[in-house]
Design a protein around this motif. Structure first.
Motif, PDB file in Angstrom:
ATOM      1  N   THR A 388       0.836  -1.200   0.000  1.00  0.00           N
ATOM      2  CA  THR A 388       0.000   0.000   0.000  1.00  0.00           C
ATOM      3  C   THR A 388       0.871   1.249   0.000  1.00  0.00           C
ATOM      4  OG1 THR A 388      -1.785  -1.123   1.173  1.00  0.00           O
ATOM      5  CG2 THR A 388      -1.741   1.284   1.293  1.00  0.00           C
ATOM      6  N   PRO A 389       0.716   2.112  -0.998  1.00  0.00           N
ATOM      7  CA  PRO A 389       1.559   3.317  -1.059  1.00  0.00           C
ATOM      8  C   PRO A 389       1.062   4.434  -0.137  1.00  0.00           C
ATOM      9  CG  PRO A 389       0.166   3.193  -3.009  1.00  0.00           C
ATOM     10  CD  PRO A 389      -0.114   1.960  -2.194  1.00  0.00           C
ATOM     11  N   TYR A 390       2.013   5.060   0.539  1.00  0.00           N
ATOM     12  CA  TYR A 390       1.764   6.260   1.340  1.00  0.00           C
ATOM     13  C   TYR A 390       2.477   7.416   0.654  1.00  0.00           C
ATOM     14  CZ  TYR A 390       0.015   3.354   5.114  1.00  0.00           C
ATOM     15  OH  TYR A 390      -0.717   2.491   5.860  1.00  0.00           O
ATOM     16  N   TYR A 391       1.736   8.469   0.400  1.00  0.00           N
ATOM     17  CA  TYR A 391       2.288   9.575  -0.383  1.00  0.00           C
ATOM     18  C   TYR A 391       2.112  10.869   0.394  1.00  0.00           C
ATOM     19  CZ  TYR A 391       3.901  11.500  -4.824  1.00  0.00           C
ATOM     20  OH  TYR A 391       4.652  12.089  -5.820  1.00  0.00           O
ATOM     21  N   TYR A 392       3.196  11.615   0.543  1.00  0.00           N
ATOM     22  CA  TYR A 392       3.224  12.795   1.410  1.00  0.00           C
ATOM     23  C   TYR A 392       2.834  14.053   0.640  1.00  0.00           C
ATOM     24  CZ  TYR A 392       5.084  15.804   5.150  1.00  0.00           C
ATOM     25  OH  TYR A 392       5.243  16.713   6.163  1.00  0.00           O
ATOM     26  N   TYR A 393       2.029  14.899   1.293  1.00  0.00           N
ATOM     27  CA  TYR A 393       1.522  16.110   0.642  1.00  0.00           C
ATOM     28  C   TYR A 393       2.666  16.913   0.017  1.00  0.00           C
ATOM     29  CZ  TYR A 393       3.325  19.663   3.856  1.00  0.00           C
ATOM     30  OH  TYR A 393       4.165  20.514   4.537  1.00  0.00           O
ATOM     31  N   GLY A 394       2.446  17.418  -1.179  1.00  0.00           N
ATOM     32  CA  GLY A 394       3.441  18.246  -1.861  1.00  0.00           C
ATOM     33  C   GLY A 394       4.413  17.487  -2.731  1.00  0.00           C
ATOM     34  N   ASP A 395       4.573  16.187  -2.470  1.00  0.00           N
ATOM     35  CA  ASP A 395       5.479  15.406  -3.317  1.00  0.00           C
ATOM     36  C   ASP A 395       4.926  15.278  -4.732  1.00  0.00           C
ATOM     37  OD1 ASP A 395       7.440  15.060  -1.446  1.00  0.00           O
ATOM     38  OD2 ASP A 395       6.827  13.056  -0.840  1.00  0.00           O
ATOM     39  N   GLU A 396       3.604  15.388  -4.863  1.00  0.00           N
ATOM     40  CA  GLU A 396       3.020  15.338  -6.204  1.00  0.00           C
ATOM     41  C   GLU A 396       3.393  16.561  -7.040  1.00  0.00           C
ATOM     42  OE1 GLU A 396      -0.367  17.168  -3.677  1.00  0.00           O
ATOM     43  OE2 GLU A 396       1.400  15.881  -3.418  1.00  0.00           O
ATOM     44  N   LEU A 397       3.901  17.606  -6.377  1.00  0.00           N
ATOM     45  CA  LEU A 397       4.390  18.787  -7.087  1.00  0.00           C
ATOM     46  C   LEU A 397       5.903  18.765  -7.269  1.00  0.00           C
ATOM     47  CD1 LEU A 397       2.420  21.596  -5.178  1.00  0.00           C
ATOM     48  CD2 LEU A 397       1.657  20.232  -7.137  1.00  0.00           C
ATOM     49  N   GLY A 398       6.554  17.817  -6.618  1.00  0.00           N
ATOM     50  CA  GLY A 398       8.014  17.804  -6.618  1.00  0.00           C
ATOM     51  C   GLY A 398       8.587  18.831  -5.661  1.00  0.00           C
ATOM     52  N   MET A 399       7.868  19.144  -4.576  1.00  0.00           N
ATOM     53  CA  MET A 399       8.404  20.068  -3.578  1.00  0.00           C
ATOM     54  C   MET A 399       9.706  19.513  -3.006  1.00  0.00           C
ATOM     55  SD  MET A 399       4.984  21.463  -1.565  1.00  0.00           S
ATOM     56  CE  MET A 399       5.964  22.178  -0.246  1.00  0.00           C
ATOM     57  N   ASP A 400      10.665  20.409  -2.730  1.00  0.00           N
ATOM     58  CA  ASP A 400      11.991  19.972  -2.290  1.00  0.00           C
ATOM     59  C   ASP A 400      12.414  20.679  -1.011  1.00  0.00           C
ATOM     60  OD1 ASP A 400      12.304  22.463  -3.415  1.00  0.00           O
ATOM     61  OD2 ASP A 400      14.028  21.954  -4.652  1.00  0.00           O
ATOM     62  N   ASN A 401      13.592  20.326  -0.484  1.00  0.00           N
ATOM     63  CA  ASN A 401      14.106  20.893   0.754  1.00  0.00           C
ATOM     64  C   ASN A 401      14.264  22.406   0.658  1.00  0.00           C
ATOM     65  OD1 ASN A 401      14.288  18.311   1.766  1.00  0.00           O
ATOM     66  ND2 ASN A 401      16.505  18.327   2.057  1.00  0.00           N
ATOM     67  N   ILE A 402      13.908  23.095   1.741  1.00  0.00           N
ATOM     68  CA  ILE A 402      14.066  24.554   1.764  1.00  0.00           C
ATOM     69  C   ILE A 402      15.478  24.950   2.178  1.00  0.00           C
ATOM     70  CG2 ILE A 402      13.259  24.784   4.153  1.00  0.00           C
ATOM     71  CD1 ILE A 402      11.849  27.401   3.230  1.00  0.00           C
TER      72      ILE A 402
END
Length: 581
Positions: A388-402
């Motif tokens: 079962t995949p768990y997907y973290y908010y913002g990863d669908e946009l390719g958000m990266d480290n600040i």
């Protein structure tokens, strides 16, 4: 879960049961012993509420903000939302220090807001899973206030106390304490209390049945409201060896052996199953099931009536970056767990959560040249592995480290306490800050990037945590309009996973095992077979899978064109899903 735990823990578990199963519609004929279940087919989307959407301009995300974005969440194709803590808390550890388990934190709204959120999610066919933090409470919880008031208070044994007249208590290391001592002296009763995490997070005494049944009653309170389950934070630590044996040299290398999975943990889970789980159609996620697939199976073997999905941390316990760990070793981890669970039990798969830096920054390449393409490759991996995949908010946009430059930018108790402790010892603070740019969990907590307006559309006020400056180019609004965006690629992956049962239940076979750059595997079920090819490097890479794909069809890939690329070569961070003929 608290951040350092992720460096030690290799396992966790999840239980799903529900009424209307996707499996009934798919009518899958199984070739393995695993029966079709909706929770095996679901995609779980994790929302960190403080950073998702602010509705009132105070700079903190809230429940009304989430409600306003539920159509977006639904558009992703996901089936369930895991919501980080929203209970009343003094926020020493961003909500993981709970002072009232039956109230909503004012920052997030009211119980009426929560009831509306639940109603609106269910209306859209989205299930809600809440965080449950019961290894410890806040020191501002009424139980602890009473417990520390006197030695003969009826709540005294709700926590672990050590009377000072017995001498110094047995050493235990605290994950968050500046002095790394898990016993905190409290002068009010001349005693020490135990806190595996912050000193404001005293550990509950699960050996006391009154504590256990208080927790079970609280769980029923939320389940009776209609929520669909719990994610149980740090529960592997609930049972402790209260003989307090001396920790051997090198204990920190296997912290779970000495800190977690105590002598009665399985008993507590079986009791919880009898008292709570068995009475509801719910999903529960609990961290920490030992340090190996064999240990994890003890928790998820259906015959034991505890939990039934393993959520191991070994796949993220790799240091600063995957390139330093090595892809060959990384493939071995997933293959070993898959082998152990191929006939019973169930796995989950994830590359990010609120205790991790951003997925693309840790496992991919977040430079402008490769951020988007490597993000798509990683999403392909998560959506095509068994589990079962768990997907973290913002990863669908390719958000990266600040990558904050100053300690003043950090709000996290873990980073700040480490900094103070290092400063007290005269350590290299600049080197520490450089390391945190890559590893701090607050890299994964920056506000969601909705659009190009001020603060990325997250808030009209001052955000509680700074917004990543790249929001002008990396945001949901822009990606909605681009059919080739990471957002729309993610949606295609979710749709494909739901259309092809082989990606859920199919046999996993690793190919080209020793290739240091390519992760290749097949998924096959009932005569239908797919090949997944993933280049985890920033260069063209060869692969040797032992058969030709010349007449087969690429059904999804993250490059627009393969023109000029000869067979058996993948471009940098390329992903291909091939239906084999």
């Amino acid at each position: 879960m608290k951040p350092i735990i992720k460096s030690f823990l290799f396992s966790a578990m999840i239980l799903f049961t529900a009424e209307n199963t996707i499996a009934q519609n798919m009518s899958v004929k199984m070739t393995q012993k695993n029966d079709p279940k909706w929770w095996k087919e679901a995609v779980v989307y994790q929302i960190y509420p403080r950073s998702f959407k602010d509705s009132d301009g105070d700079g903190v995300g809230d429940l009304k903000g989430i409600i306003s974005k539920l159509d977006y969440v639904k558009s992703l194709g996901i089936d369930a939302v895991w919501l980080n803590p929203i209970y009343t808390s003094p926020n020493d550890d961003n909500g993981y220090d709970i002072s009232n388990y039956r109230e909503i934190m004012k920052d997030f709204g009211t119980m009426e807001d929560f009831d509306l959120l639940l109603k609106e999610m269910h209306k859209r066919g989205i299930k809600l899973v809440m965080d449950l933090v019961v290894n410890h409470s806040s020191d501002e919880h009424e139980w602890f206030k009473q417990s520390r008031s006197s030695r003969d208070n009826k709540y005294r044994d709700y926590y672990h106390w050590w009377p000072a007249e017995k001498g110094k208590p047995p050493y235990r290391w605290s994950f968050f304490d500046v002095n790394s001592d898990a016993w905190k002296y409290d002068g009010q009763t001349n005693s020490y209390y135990l806190h595996y995490f912050s000193q404001k997070q005293p550990d509950l005494n699960w050996e006391n049945p009154k504590v256990r049944y208080e927790v079970y009653d609280m769980m029923k309170f939320w389940l009776d409201k209609g929520i669909d389950g719990f994610r149980m934070d740090a529960f592997q630590f609930a049972s402790k060896d209260t003989t307090w044996p001396e920790l051997p040299k090198g204990y920190e290398k296997n912290i779970i052996k000495y800190y977690g999975v105590g002598p009665h943990l399985h008993e507590y889970l079986q009791e919880m199953n009898r008292e709570v789980f068995s009475k509801y159609d719910i999903m529960t996620v609990a961290e920490g099931a030992g340090s190996s697939p064999e240990d994890a199976m003890q928790f998820v073997d259906p015959d034991r009536k505890e939990l039934n999905m393993a959520y191991h941390f070994e796949s993220v316990d790799i240091g600063k970056h995957l390139k330093d760990f090595g892809l060959v070793k990384y493939k071995e981890i997933f293959s070993r767990y898959d082998e152990a669970f191929k006939n019973k039990g169930w796995l989950s798969i994830f590359l990010a959560n609120h205790d991790q830096p951003r997925m693309v920054s840790k496992f991919g390449n977040d430079t402008p040249e490769f951020r988007e393409i490597s993000s798509k490759m990683l999403s392909t991996f998560v959506m095509t592995m068994r589990g079962t995949p768990y997907y973290y908010y913002g990863d669908e946009l390719g958000m990266d480290n600040i990558r904050f430059n100053s300690i003043e930018d950090y709000k996290d108790v873990d980073t700040r306490n480490k900094y103070i402790g290092l400063k007290n010892k005269g350590g290299d603070l600049q080197a520490f800050l450089e390391q945190q740019k890559q590893t701090s969990r607050e890299n994964g907590r920056t506000p969601f990037q909705w659009d190009t307006t001020q603060n990325a559309g997250f808030t009209t006020g001052t955000p509680w945590l700074k917004v990543n400056p790249n929001y002008k180019t990396v945001n949901a609004e822009a990606q909605e309009k681009d059919p080739n965006s990471t957002l729309n690629y993610f949606r295609k992956l979710v749709k494909l996973r739901k259309q092809e049962p082989a990606f859920v239940y199919g046999k996993y076979t690793l190919l080209d095992k020793e290739n240091p750059n390519i992760y290749a595997y097949t998924r096959d079920l009932n005569g239908k077979k797919f090949l997944v090819l993933l280049n985890f490097s920033d260069k063209d890479a060869n692969y040797n899978i032992g058969f030709s794909t010349h007449k087969s069809k690429i059904i999804l890939g993250n490059y627009k064109s393969r023109k000029g690329i000869k067979a058996n070569i993948l471009q940098p961070y390329e992903a291909q899903i091939i239906e084999l003929k």
